[in-house]
Design an enzyme around this catalytic site. Structure first.
Site, PDB file in Angstrom:
ATOM      1  CB  CYS A  48      -0.942   0.002   1.199  1.00  0.00           C
ATOM      2  SG  CYS A  48      -0.125  -0.042   2.800  1.00  0.00           S
ATOM      3  NE  ARG A  50       8.176  -0.021   0.499  1.00  0.00           N
ATOM      4  CZ  ARG A  50       8.997   1.005   0.745  1.00  0.00           C
ATOM      5  NH1 ARG A  50       9.838   1.423  -0.175  1.00  0.00           N
ATOM      6  NH2 ARG A  50       9.011   1.587   1.925  1.00  0.00           N
ATOM      7  CB  SER A 104       7.558   0.631   6.737  1.00  0.00           C
ATOM      8  OG  SER A 104       8.041  -0.605   6.283  1.00  0.00           O
ATOM      9  CD  GLN A 111       1.427  -6.152   9.607  1.00  0.00           C
ATOM     10  OE1 GLN A 111       1.809  -5.001   9.786  1.00  0.00           O
ATOM     11  NE2 GLN A 111       1.210  -6.999  10.602  1.00  0.00           N
ATOM     12  CB  ALA A 185     -11.944 -11.498   5.940  1.00  0.00           C
ATOM     13  N   GLY A 189      -7.366  -6.686   6.970  1.00  0.00           N
ATOM     14  CA  GLY A 189      -8.674  -6.740   7.620  1.00  0.00           C
ATOM     15  C   GLY A 189      -8.632  -7.538   8.900  1.00  0.00           C
TER      16      GLY A 189
END
Length: 447
Positions: A48, A50, A104, A111, A185, A189
């Site tokens: 989300c 890079r 990040s 993550q 999900a 999520g």
């Protein structure tokens, strides 16, 4: 082979540019196969925050042009305005920092390593990640492990999902009596649902295109799973919405959200979009009763958290430097090994010839022990003569120095390219086998 990294991130490009480059997995595989035409290797890392292309190629110019053309075709001219580039050792440093979550949006977020491993597996499956990038990724994963275990960068780190929940709690002064809807999900999520439950959300509802996945999630964290077809019925009764799906187009628009305004009677709705491309059209935020946030808004919220771990990040940066230097030394040694093999082959051939000539001149009067002593002396001379150049090539740091010394040795001793081709091992065959999920390297390299 030259390493190149070209891409955009939250540091250089607005969300609108990043989401144009965020491709579905099937499309990523297609792009990888176009980029990685032998002998070029390619790794496509998309999160989300890079989108980056890592390339290993004989020519940096060819690789660079191929990557820029691809990114231009996907993101248009505006994408080229926001590109950054790293070459050589700088590209390796960047890969190691990304895998270690030091670059990040949320410093220390766990993550990102999983996302890079996913990209690695996808690249291998597409045949785009082979010898050079396999070794580089293996070393980057090992570096990330050291950063996680030897520093406090990841301890109590604010993830994107937890930051979204903290922001919602702040806006509503707690979530105790609030109805919270989680849309999607997947990994993000799931994280959001867990944080919402821990934050004391009054009622947690999870919806997903595949209902079974939503049901599996609420079985673990609590709450209610509902079919995706009920999305806007659920939205009408929600106080907080956290959405993170793989939809290529926005799920929520000003029209479909605005249509619920009369039924809600002005009751405020807090919406957080953790997806790229976005699930919530920016125009939704213009509704008076809606508070909409995207991943770039979350970045501002977590700035204080990042600053608080700056000292640990500095320590982690030192570990990255060590691991990159280790990788560069090993790479230089691999590059020098064909020359060492040719040099040893040449020296041993000369020694054998001279030993045989000496033994022939001495006739049959020598005992077996004497013959073996002369043969051993020839081998010892070769070993002692080659000890210093071998040690020098093993000790070099940057790849360029290793190539310089190896090239000088080949020139001084007249070692031919034909000999090199006969002796040099295949690059792909020498690559370690990497299980990205379990971070195990078959060769024993540290992961």
């Amino acid at each position: 082979m030259e390493f190149i990294c070209i891409g955009v991130s939250h540091r250089t490009a607005p969300l609108g540019v990043r989401e144009r480059l965020a491709l579905p997995e099937a499309r990523q595989t297609e792009v990888l196969q176009r980029l990685a035409q032998a002998p070029v290797e390619a790794l496509w890392v998309s999160t989300c925050n890079r989108v980056e292309v890592y390339l290993a190629a004989p020519s940096a110019d060819v690789a660079r042009e191929r990557a820029r053309e691809t990114l231009h075709s996907l993101g248009g001219a505006e994408a080229l305005e926001h590109l950054y580039e790293h070459q050589g050792e700088a590209a390796l440093v960047h890969l190691f920092r990304v895998a270690s979550s030091l670059d990040s949006m949320v410093l220390g977020e766990a993550q990102i390593l999983g996302q890079v491993k996913d990209a690695f597996e996808r690249g291998q499956g597409a045949g785009a990640v082979r010898g050079e990038l396999t070794r580089a990724c293996a070393a980057a994963f090992g570096c990330a492990k050291r950063v996680r275990t030897e520093t406090a960068v990841g301890r109590a780190a604010t993830s994107m999902a937890s930051a979204a929940v903290q922001l919602a709690s702040k806006v509503f002064d707690g979530l105790k009596d609030k109805t919270v809807l989680v849309v999607g999900a997947g990994e993000m999520g799931e994280l959001a649902a867990r944080h919402l439950k821990n934050a004391g959300a009054g009622k947690l509802i999870v919806t997903n295109r595949t209902l079974a996945r939503a049901e599996a999630l609420v079985a673990e964290v609590g709450g209610v799973a509902r079919p995706f077809e009920e999305l806007f019925t659920l939205l009408a009764g929600a106080d907080v919405v956290v959405t993170s799906t793989a939809s290529p187009v926005p799920l929520f628009t000003r029209d479909n959200v605005g249509a619920l305004g009369k039924a809600r009677k002005g009751r405020p709705l807090f919406m957080v979009d953790l997806a790229v491309p976005r699930d919530i059209d920016p125009a939704v935020g213009t509704l008076d009763w809606v508070h909409a946030y995207d991943v770039d808004d979350i970045q501002k919220f977590v700035a204080d958290n990042t600053a608080a771990r700056a000292e640990e990040a500095h320590k982690a940066g030192g570990l990255v430097a060590q691991e990159v230097a280790r990788f560069a030394r090993e790479r230089a040694l691999r590059d020098g090994m064909p020359v060492l093999a040719r040099l040893r082959q040449r020296a041993e051939a000369i020694a054998r010839a001279e030993v045989e000539r000496t033994l022939l001149g001495l006739g049959d009067g020598l005992t077996d022990k004497q013959r073996k002593s002369i043969e051993a002396m020839g081998r010892a001379i070769v070993n002692k003569l080659l000890h210093e150049p071998t040690a020098r090539l093993r000790a070099v740091g940057p790849q360029g120095e290793g190539n310089r010394l190896a090239g000088a040795a080949a020139e001084l001793f007249g070692l031919t390219e034909a000999e090199a081709a006969a002796i040099a091992p295949r690059e792909e065959a020498a690559a370690p086998a990497v299980d990205a999920r379990n971070t195990v390297v078959a060769t024993g390299s540290r992961r």
